[in-house]
Write an enzyme that holds these catalytic residues in place. Structure first.
Site, PDB file in Angstrom:
ATOM      1  CE  LYS A  10      -3.755   2.122  12.958  1.00 58.67           C
ATOM      2  NZ  LYS A  10      -4.389   1.517  11.767  1.00 58.67           N
ATOM      3  CB  VAL A  17      -0.977   0.027   1.200  1.00 56.30           C
ATOM      4  CG1 VAL A  17      -2.021  -1.065   1.072  1.00 56.30           C
ATOM      5  CG2 VAL A  17      -0.231  -0.058   2.528  1.00 56.30           C
ATOM      6  CE1 TYR A  32      -1.151   0.498  15.120  1.00 53.27           C
ATOM      7  CE2 TYR A  32      -2.242   1.397  17.068  1.00 53.27           C
ATOM      8  CZ  TYR A  32      -2.259   0.577  15.950  1.00 53.27           C
ATOM      9  OH  TYR A  32      -3.375  -0.148  15.661  1.00 53.27           O
TER      10      TYR A  32
END
Length: 253
Positions: A160, A68, A156
């Site tokens: 997010k 991706v 992380y």
């Protein structure tokens, strides 16, 4: 809303991160709802397993072996779809390091997959839907980590949180085309990605289960049902929102 609102017969969904965990569960559930599902992941053997599972249950699946972070690969895969009604951008990685020990390369790697990979999926899906005049749905994967800080969660959590901002912003920009954009922010979920942490994972699961009013942690299927809801007509008046299947627990640090 009638049960038929969850019927995706005649529609096409694209799922990144479909080789395992939440991505696989989402792909399987979308197929069970009637969608033709295009499954994308960089793990070719496990991606094939997902497609085999869908076909074994009577569904229709196509596979795309891709990364991706490579926008061109993702664009070619989306363009190959006969149509596109729903995009579930699930692909992601985990990384944990204290702020004072976080290296530039750590942050760059996590942002490349967990944010830019989602951005690419959203862009390609929206462009395809606009070109085709499809009133589609885009579902991104955020995390309960966006609601609070936590030790080791800088990379992380930042990625997010960026996904949440992307979701809300894109929703305001493509709504005039009839395209909805929403995010799912799961609580602690038992997936192959989290299970790699071994004993630390087991301790975390016990801790999180005790905090939940439901007395357990999440399973991939719990999150997949949230993805199905947002991808279907059952959420036809929902956009720019964050759905939190977390067992009643925000990340408590």
């Amino acid at each position: 809303m009638p049960v038929t609102a969850y019927d995706l017969s005649g529609r096409t969904a694209f799922v990144t991160g479909a080789a395992s965990g939440i991505g696989r569960a989402s792909a399987v559930l979308l197929a069970e709802a009637g969608a033709t599902v295009h499954c994308a992941d960089r793990d070719a053997p496990r991606l094939h397993e997902t497609a085999t599972l869908i076909k074994g249950r009577g569904g229709t699946a196509h596979t795309h072996h891709l990364d991706v972070t490579d926008r061109a690969q993702l664009r070619r895969a989306v363009e190959s779809c006969e149509r596109l009604d729903a995009m579930a951008a699930v692909a992601g990685i985990m990384h944990s390091s204290p702020v004072l020990e976080t290296r530039d390369e750590d942050l760059d790697r996590v942002l490349a997959v967990n944010f830019k990979g989602v951005l690419h999926a959203c862009q390609e899906a929206a462009l395809r839907m606009i070109a085709d005049g499809t009133r589609g749905s885009i579902v991104t994967m955020a995390s309960g980590a966006v609601d609070t800080g936590g030790p080791g969660l800088l990379c992380y959590g930042v990625a997010k949180a960026a996904v949440v901002q992307l979701t809300k912003t894109l929703a305001t920009e493509v709504g005039r085309h009839g395209i909805r954009v929403n995010a799912v922010a799961p609580g602690w979920t038992r997936t192959p990605m989290t299970l790699r942490h071994g004993q630390a994972q087991a301790r975390t699961e016990v801790f999180m289960a005790r905090l939940s009013p439901l007395g357990r942690v999440g399973e991939p299927e719990d999150v997949a049902h949230a993805v199905l809801h947002l991808a279907s007509d059952a959420s036809s008046f929902t956009t720019g929102q964050i759905l939190r299947p977390n067992g009643g627990v925000a990340m408590p640090w």
